[in-house]
Design a protein around this motif. Structure first.
Motif, PDB file in Angstrom:
ATOM      1  N   SER A 196     -44.987 -19.482  63.972  1.00 31.76           N
ATOM      2  CA  SER A 196     -44.375 -19.485  65.305  1.00 31.76           C
ATOM      3  C   SER A 196     -45.328 -20.035  66.364  1.00 31.76           C
ATOM      4  O   SER A 196     -44.890 -20.518  67.404  1.00 31.76           O
ATOM      5  CB  SER A 196     -43.923 -18.074  65.694  1.00 31.76           C
ATOM      6  OG  SER A 196     -45.016 -17.179  65.739  1.00 31.76           O
ATOM      7  N   TRP A 249     -44.519 -23.607  66.225  1.00 30.97           N
ATOM      8  CA  TRP A 249     -43.185 -23.834  66.779  1.00 30.97           C
ATOM      9  C   TRP A 249     -43.224 -23.837  68.310  1.00 30.97           C
ATOM     10  O   TRP A 249     -42.466 -24.563  68.954  1.00 30.97           O
ATOM     11  CB  TRP A 249     -42.205 -22.785  66.270  1.00 30.97           C
ATOM     12  CG  TRP A 249     -40.821 -22.973  66.797  1.00 30.97           C
ATOM     13  CD1 TRP A 249     -40.157 -22.213  67.724  1.00 30.97           C
ATOM     14  CD2 TRP A 249     -39.908 -24.040  66.456  1.00 30.97           C
ATOM     15  NE1 TRP A 249     -38.906 -22.720  67.967  1.00 30.97           N
ATOM     16  CE2 TRP A 249     -38.727 -23.845  67.207  1.00 30.97           C
ATOM     17  CE3 TRP A 249     -39.987 -25.131  65.584  1.00 30.97           C
ATOM     18  CZ2 TRP A 249     -37.637 -24.709  67.115  1.00 30.97           C
ATOM     19  CZ3 TRP A 249     -38.886 -25.991  65.487  1.00 30.97           C
ATOM     20  CH2 TRP A 249     -37.737 -25.763  66.247  1.00 30.97           C
ATOM     21  N   ILE A 263     -39.644 -20.709  59.996  1.00 34.30           N
ATOM     22  CA  ILE A 263     -40.697 -20.243  60.899  1.00 34.30           C
ATOM     23  C   ILE A 263     -41.092 -18.832  60.487  1.00 34.30           C
ATOM     24  O   ILE A 263     -40.234 -17.965  60.323  1.00 34.30           O
ATOM     25  CB  ILE A 263     -40.225 -20.214  62.367  1.00 34.30           C
ATOM     26  CG1 ILE A 263     -39.718 -21.584  62.806  1.00 34.30           C
ATOM     27  CG2 ILE A 263     -41.344 -19.735  63.291  1.00 34.30           C
ATOM     28  CD1 ILE A 263     -39.069 -21.568  64.194  1.00 34.30           C
ATOM     29  N   PRO A 323     -43.569 -15.437  61.597  1.00 36.50           N
ATOM     30  CA  PRO A 323     -44.141 -14.910  62.840  1.00 36.50           C
ATOM     31  C   PRO A 323     -45.662 -14.953  62.866  1.00 36.50           C
ATOM     32  O   PRO A 323     -46.322 -14.723  61.848  1.00 36.50           O
ATOM     33  CB  PRO A 323     -43.637 -13.458  62.872  1.00 36.50           C
ATOM     34  CG  PRO A 323     -43.335 -13.123  61.450  1.00 36.50           C
ATOM     35  CD  PRO A 323     -42.931 -14.391  60.777  1.00 36.50           C
ATOM     36  N   VAL A 366     -40.332 -15.730  68.979  1.00 35.62           N
ATOM     37  CA  VAL A 366     -39.342 -16.800  68.836  1.00 35.62           C
ATOM     38  C   VAL A 366     -37.974 -16.254  69.215  1.00 35.62           C
ATOM     39  O   VAL A 366     -37.594 -15.175  68.768  1.00 35.62           O
ATOM     40  CB  VAL A 366     -39.307 -17.340  67.385  1.00 35.62           C
ATOM     41  CG1 VAL A 366     -38.181 -18.365  67.213  1.00 35.62           C
ATOM     42  CG2 VAL A 366     -40.649 -17.943  67.000  1.00 35.62           C
ATOM     43  N   GLU A 377     -34.537 -16.314  68.407  1.00 38.91           N
ATOM     44  CA  GLU A 377     -33.718 -16.758  67.269  1.00 38.91           C
ATOM     45  C   GLU A 377     -32.423 -17.427  67.698  1.00 38.91           C
ATOM     46  O   GLU A 377     -31.971 -18.400  67.093  1.00 38.91           O
ATOM     47  CB  GLU A 377     -33.399 -15.572  66.365  1.00 38.91           C
ATOM     48  CG  GLU A 377     -34.437 -15.323  65.302  1.00 38.91           C
ATOM     49  CD  GLU A 377     -33.995 -14.271  64.300  1.00 38.91           C
ATOM     50  OE1 GLU A 377     -33.363 -14.633  63.301  1.00 38.91           O
ATOM     51  OE2 GLU A 377     -34.298 -13.088  64.536  1.00 38.91           O
ATOM     52  N   LEU A 411     -35.790 -18.293  61.368  1.00 42.57           N
ATOM     53  CA  LEU A 411     -36.945 -17.418  61.489  1.00 42.57           C
ATOM     54  C   LEU A 411     -36.880 -16.366  60.392  1.00 42.57           C
ATOM     55  O   LEU A 411     -35.831 -15.762  60.176  1.00 42.57           O
ATOM     56  CB  LEU A 411     -36.941 -16.742  62.867  1.00 42.57           C
ATOM     57  CG  LEU A 411     -38.029 -15.696  63.129  1.00 42.57           C
ATOM     58  CD1 LEU A 411     -39.404 -16.352  63.233  1.00 42.57           C
ATOM     59  CD2 LEU A 411     -37.711 -14.913  64.405  1.00 42.57           C
TER      60      LEU A 411
END
Length: 195
Positions: free
Chosen positions: A112, A115, A135, A137, A143, A145, A154
């Motif tokens: 993440s 990302w 992705i 964490p 994130v 979602e 995720l």
């Protein structure tokens, strides 16, 4: 005629400088809980943005990956990017993988933290459009979602706050961090330090 099952292959790309138990536990989780048939550890060649002094040799990093995953049949070490033009951009790596292995459904695995600034990646929109992305964490990088594109998901894997930088710094300080590394990797590193 029965349809042939496509192998869901995770692509976990990185320097692995060196590979540690955080990498292994995460990808183990993705295989056992998130529907991946296998994960390929895509060892990145020398990055022009990283100094040669901080990055171990391509061969050593690949060897350590191979040693650490040899007992788990759903993992594979890959030097695929070693044979591509450099710098190796993910968009081209994924394109070449699809061409070389049309029988596989690739899932690009990123943290993440990556990302959070994915829009700065080279041809990021094309990566999202053409690929499945997973992705995982990372601490401090939440994130949303509900805002993720259709091709991105995720996973709620355990969070591992271990970095290769921490490993290298600990080794340089002479720390015994054997439980942060696969036993075979620890042995190689220990022997290298003693020569």
């Amino acid at each position: 005629m029965e349809k042939i099952k496509t192998s869901k292959t995770g692509i976990f790309s990185g320097s692995f400088n060196p590979i540690h138990i955080g990498h292994l536990a995460l990808t183990n989780y993705l295989c056992e809980y998130e529907g991946l048939d296998e994960v390929w550890f895509m060892v990145s060649p020398q990055n022009p943005l990283k100094t040669k002094t901080e990055l171990w040799s391509d061969e050593l990093r690949l060897q350590l990956v191979e040693l650490s995953i040899s007992d788990y049949p759903r993992f594979r070490a890959s030097d695929f990017e070693f044979h591509l033009p450099r710098p190796s951009y993910s968009v081209y790596t994924l394109e070449k993988l699809r061409e070389a292995y049309p029988d596989r459904e690739f899932h690009f695995i990123i943290g993440s933290d990556n990302w959070a600034h994915f829009d700065r990646w080279y041809q990021s929109e094309r990566i999202i459009k053409e690929n499945q992305i997973i992705i995982y964490p990372r601490p401090g990088f939440p994130v949303k979602e509900e805002e993720l594109p259709e091709t991105v998901r995720l996973v709620h894997s355990p969070v591992f706050e271990i970095s290769s930088t921490f490993i290298r710094e600990a080794l340089d300080a002479g720390k015994d961090i054997r439980y942060f590394l696969h036993p075979k990797v620890w042995e190689v590193i220990k022997n290298l330090r003693n020569t």
